[in-house]
Design an enzyme around this catalytic site. Structure first.
Site, short mmCIF file in Angstrom:
data_model
loop_
_atom_site.label_atom_id
_atom_site.label_comp_id
_atom_site.label_asym_id
_atom_site.label_seq_id
_atom_site.Cartn_x
_atom_site.Cartn_y
_atom_site.Cartn_z
N TYR A 134 30.76 47.05 42.16
CA TYR A 134 30.90 47.98 41.03
C TYR A 134 30.43 47.35 39.61
O TYR A 134 30.51 46.21 39.27
CB TYR A 134 32.33 48.23 40.73
CG TYR A 134 33.03 49.12 42.01
CD1 TYR A 134 32.33 50.36 42.20
CD2 TYR A 134 34.01 48.69 42.71
CE1 TYR A 134 33.02 51.20 43.26
CE2 TYR A 134 34.48 49.66 43.67
CZ TYR A 134 33.87 50.73 43.90
OH TYR A 134 34.53 51.46 44.96
N LYS A 173 64.69 35.14 45.47
CA LYS A 173 64.17 36.61 45.13
C LYS A 173 63.10 36.86 45.32
O LYS A 173 62.07 35.91 45.69
CB LYS A 173 64.49 36.60 43.50
CG LYS A 173 63.96 35.44 42.72
CD LYS A 173 64.29 35.40 41.32
CE LYS A 173 63.33 34.28 40.41
NZ LYS A 173 63.87 34.17 39.22
#
Ligand SMILES: *Cc1c(COP(=O)(O)O)cnc(C)c1O
Length: 371
Positions: A265, A43
């Site tokens: 930032y 998966k």
């Protein structure tokens, strides 16, 4: 001081399928004495390692089942050319039974509503009745189980389904010896007994995933469903498995800065000395967890260097100190750890998560290189 480093052009995830093969063989050996078969759970794009590649490699290395969480993934497995039984769980109630049957994909059935819908399709689907063995997550609750057994028996008698399996899943398998594991096993065995009393003959009983497979042979039953372990992750912390991933990025820019300079930032990092900063063109959109900012390191020219400032969407800044490299030098974000580079487990720790989330989170624009 300028160091010589390997040169790379773009962020690249190297996937070493020989590690997947070695891990698969290890699980085949671990189940030899219980004679359980190994279902390779592929998966989430084979835990980020490539669904088709992991499926083929696992089957070539001794896995005899494949597990997925949707019919679409099951179809992808079939299209990769492997020919072992495939089981899909987590299917919606209106799962495409025709497509599943056409591609010989078994369906997990977590309750009477799902069973009714699958039986109504009349496609003779092969089903695995799924019992909640103590997670309150997927599978039928114990008080629904008898009704599910009766309905399954009727649907089987009508030729609408074939019951081939009974499955459960353990919540606490990472803690070997936890009482919930014994309770889960007893719940599953009891569920099988009720199925047999209802006239069903499930031939594959399955409960264990990676951790239980490695630590508790009593849980092996007929099939073990192994996902994380195939890609080198052991949630039980008992076994050293092989790492298949190495993530690298090129240095795209190098700048010399003075002391007292705010980086990135919010200026969350301010240089405390004159230093050299390297820019990597990889960020949280590529799977580097932003929350690891301020803790993470990468390997540049053989040395572990700290990530400084916040990890941006596409960019990460590394403090090289006085160990300057040229643009184009390779930074190793993570790898097996043999050369001192961080590992997936390190990144998971820096991000306060588990390795599974790191390996399944690498973004699509990172180039894949499979060997
Ligand atoms: C993901 C999953 C597995 C595989 O678990 P690992 O711990 O990764 O081996 C097994 N069974 C179910 C139901 C799952 O969802």
């Amino acid at each position: 001081m300028t160091a010589v480093a390997t040169r790379v052009r773009t962020p690249t995830l190297e996937i070493d399928l020989s590690a997947v093969a070695a891990n698969t063989r290890r699980f085949v050996r671990a189940t030899a004495s219980s004679s359980a078969e190994v279902m390779a759970v592929v998966k989430a794009d084979g835990f980020g390692h490539g669904l088709a590649d992991v499926a083929r490699t696992a089957v070539d290395s001794g896995a005899t089942w494949l597990g997925v969480t949707s019919v679409a993934e099951g179809v992808a497995v079939r299209e990769s050319g492997v020919d072992v039984p495939v089981l899909s769980w987590l299917n919606p109630v209106d799962v495409d039974v025709e497509t599943a049957a056409r591609h010989r994909i078994d369906l997990a059935v977590p309750g009477v509503r799902h069973l009714a819908a699958i039986a109504a399709a009349g496609a003779g689907a092969r089903v695995h009745l799924q019992l909640d063995t103590g997670m309150a997550r997927d599978g039928a609750a114990e008080d629904e189980w008898r009704a599910l057994m009766r309905a399954a028996r009727r649907a089987e008698a009508a030729g609408d389904v074939t019951v081939v399996g009974v499955m459960g899943h353990l919540a606490m398998a990472g803690e070997s010896g936890h009482p919930a594991n014994k309770q889960g096993l007893l719940a599953l065995l009891n569920g099988v007994e009720l199925a047999e009393q209802a006239g069903l003959r499930p031939v594959v009983r399955h409960l264990a995933a990676t951790a239980a497979t490695l630590t508790d042979p009593a849980t092996h039953l007929d099939v073990v469903r192994v996902g994380a372990g195939l890609v080198g992750i052991d949630p039980s912390g008992t076994t050293r498995l092989c790492t298949a991933l190495r993530l690298t990025a090129p240095v795209v820019q190098v700048r010399r800065v003075a002391a007292g300079v705010g980086v990135g930032y919010g200026h969350t990092h301010v240089t405390d000395r004159a230093t050299t900063l390297a820019l990597l063109p990889i960020g949280y959109a590529d799977g580097l967890p932003r929350v690891a900012s301020g803790r993470a390191h990468v390997l540049v020219a053989g040395l572990r260097r700290p990530v400084v400032g916040v990890i941006s969407m596409d960019q990460t800044v590394v403090d090289l100190g006085d160990h300057v490299v040229e643009p184009g030098a390779e930074a190793v974000v993570f790898g097996p750890g043999d050369d001192g580079e961080p590992t997936v487990a390190d990144w998971a720790r820096w991000a306060g998560t588990i390795p599974h989330e790191i390996v399944t989170g690498i973004g699509h624009r990172v180039e894949r290189s499979v060997r």
